[in-house]
Enzyme design. Structure first.
Site, PDB file in Angstrom:
ATOM      1  N   ILE A  93       0.857  -1.198   0.000  1.00 14.67           N
ATOM      2  CA  ILE A  93       0.000   0.000   0.000  1.00 14.67           C
ATOM      3  C   ILE A  93       0.888   1.241   0.000  1.00 14.67           C
ATOM      4  O   ILE A  93       1.670   1.456   0.931  1.00 14.67           O
ATOM      5  CB  ILE A  93      -0.948  -0.023   1.218  1.00 14.67           C
ATOM      6  CG1 ILE A  93      -1.794  -1.306   1.186  1.00 14.67           C
ATOM      7  CG2 ILE A  93      -1.853   1.206   1.228  1.00 14.67           C
ATOM      8  CD1 ILE A  93      -2.654  -1.546   2.422  1.00 14.67           C
ATOM      9  N   HIS A  99       9.054   2.785   0.434  1.00 15.14           N
ATOM     10  CA  HIS A  99       9.730   2.090  -0.667  1.00 15.14           C
ATOM     11  C   HIS A  99       8.742   1.220  -1.453  1.00 15.14           C
ATOM     12  O   HIS A  99       9.056   0.132  -1.900  1.00 15.14           O
ATOM     13  CB  HIS A  99      10.930   1.298  -0.166  1.00 15.14           C
ATOM     14  CG  HIS A  99      10.638   0.307   0.923  1.00 15.14           C
ATOM     15  ND1 HIS A  99       9.931   0.604   2.058  1.00 15.14           N
ATOM     16  CD2 HIS A  99      10.949  -1.008   1.030  1.00 15.14           C
ATOM     17  CE1 HIS A  99       9.840  -0.466   2.817  1.00 15.14           C
ATOM     18  NE2 HIS A  99      10.434  -1.462   2.205  1.00 15.14           N
TER      19      HIS A  99
HETATM   20  N1  INI Z   1       5.636  -5.534   2.748  1.00 19.02           N
HETATM   21  C1  INI Z   1       4.408  -5.688   2.210  1.00 19.02           C
HETATM   22  O1  INI Z   1       4.026  -6.824   1.894  1.00 19.02           O
HETATM   23  N2  INI Z   1       3.601  -4.617   2.043  1.00 19.02           N
HETATM   24  C2  INI Z   1       3.971  -3.364   2.387  1.00 19.02           C
HETATM   25  O2  INI Z   1       3.160  -2.419   2.188  1.00 19.02           O
HETATM   26  C3  INI Z   1       5.251  -3.181   2.971  1.00 19.02           C
HETATM   27  N3  INI Z   1       5.675  -1.890   3.408  1.00 19.02           N
HETATM   28  O3  INI Z   1       4.832  -1.017   3.650  1.00 19.02           O
HETATM   29  O4  INI Z   1       6.869  -1.653   3.626  1.00 19.02           O
HETATM   30  C4  INI Z   1       6.095  -4.288   3.124  1.00 19.02           C
HETATM   31  N4  INI Z   1       7.323  -4.158   3.635  1.00 19.02           N
HETATM   32  C5  INI Z   1       8.082  -5.264   4.135  1.00 19.02           C
HETATM   33  C6  INI Z   1       8.832  -6.003   3.029  1.00 19.02           C
HETATM   34  O5  INI Z   1       7.967  -6.789   2.249  1.00 19.02           O
HETATM   35  C7  INI Z   1       9.866  -6.943   3.646  1.00 19.02           C
HETATM   36  O6  INI Z   1       9.218  -7.852   4.492  1.00 19.02           O
HETATM   37  C8  INI Z   1      10.925  -6.188   4.427  1.00 19.02           C
HETATM   38  O7  INI Z   1      11.494  -5.160   3.624  1.00 19.02           O
HETATM   39  C9  INI Z   1      12.070  -7.165   4.849  1.00 19.02           C
HETATM   40  O8  INI Z   1      12.695  -7.708   3.699  1.00 19.02           O
END
Ligand code: INI
Length: 174
Positions: A93, A99
């Protein structure tokens, strides 16, 4: 003169039907981030699979932290030879993700690579939306349920690809 109608009748059409799925083995890989939305996608996917005849014992749900982890998880699932298709579910979202583009793009392109590398359907059921409201709309309220849609795409792709594996003469006999 060429008989166009005859030529049209000679064309082979291949499409998947969704009603012979008892033996389909489906791995659902789930990014837990934004779980309040993602769990509705998981429910939608499981409901669609069971309603189309997939046996519960042939469904596995594998949860990981977020969408970024889905390609690697899908790759291991495909590599294990335990599944005919992998369905990846998650929610990215923009409103809450600085990022956003990195997570959204890398997860989508990673899943596409796994599908090509392992030669099985790997279905992208990751919601990518600007707002939480849009995500809620696509997870079982007014704009459908992307998890259910992804599950149906998996079944259709299994059915289509299995027909490409058989001799064309067998298809004509049907
Ligand atoms: N992961 C998601 O599935 N959705 C998101 O919106 C999100 N945000 O907002 O950052 C998100 N971040 C975590 C990412 O997928 C990893 O788990 C994290 O970067 C560790 O590798």
């Amino acid at each position: 003169m060429q008989d166009l109608r005859k030529q049209r009748e000679a064309i082979t059409h291949i499409e998947g039907n969704l009603y012979q799925n008892q033996d389909a083995r489906i791995g659902i890989v789930v990014g837990r981030f934004n779980a309040f939305v993602v769990e509705s996608l998981v429910d939608g996917a499981i409901d669609a699979l069971l309603r189309h005849g997939v046996s519960g014992e042939n469904i596995s749900v594998i949860r990981v932290p977020g969408a970024f982890e889905l390609p690697l998880t899908a790759q291991r699932a495909a590599e294990s030879d335990r599944f005919d298709a992998v369905v990846a579910l998650g929610a990215v979202i923009r409103g809450s993700t600085p990022h956003f583009d990195v997570v959204a793009n890398s997860s989508a392109s990673g899943l596409a690579s796994v599908s090509m590398d392992y030669n099985i359907p790997v279905i992208n059921g990751i919601l990518t939306t600007d707002t939480i409201e849009q995500a809620i709309e696509r997870s079982g309220t007014k704009a459908g349920n992307k998890g259910a849609e992804a599950a149906m795409v998996a079944l259709e792709m299994i059915a289509v690809l299995s027909q490409l594996d058989v001799d064309y003469d067998e298809l004509d006999a049907d």
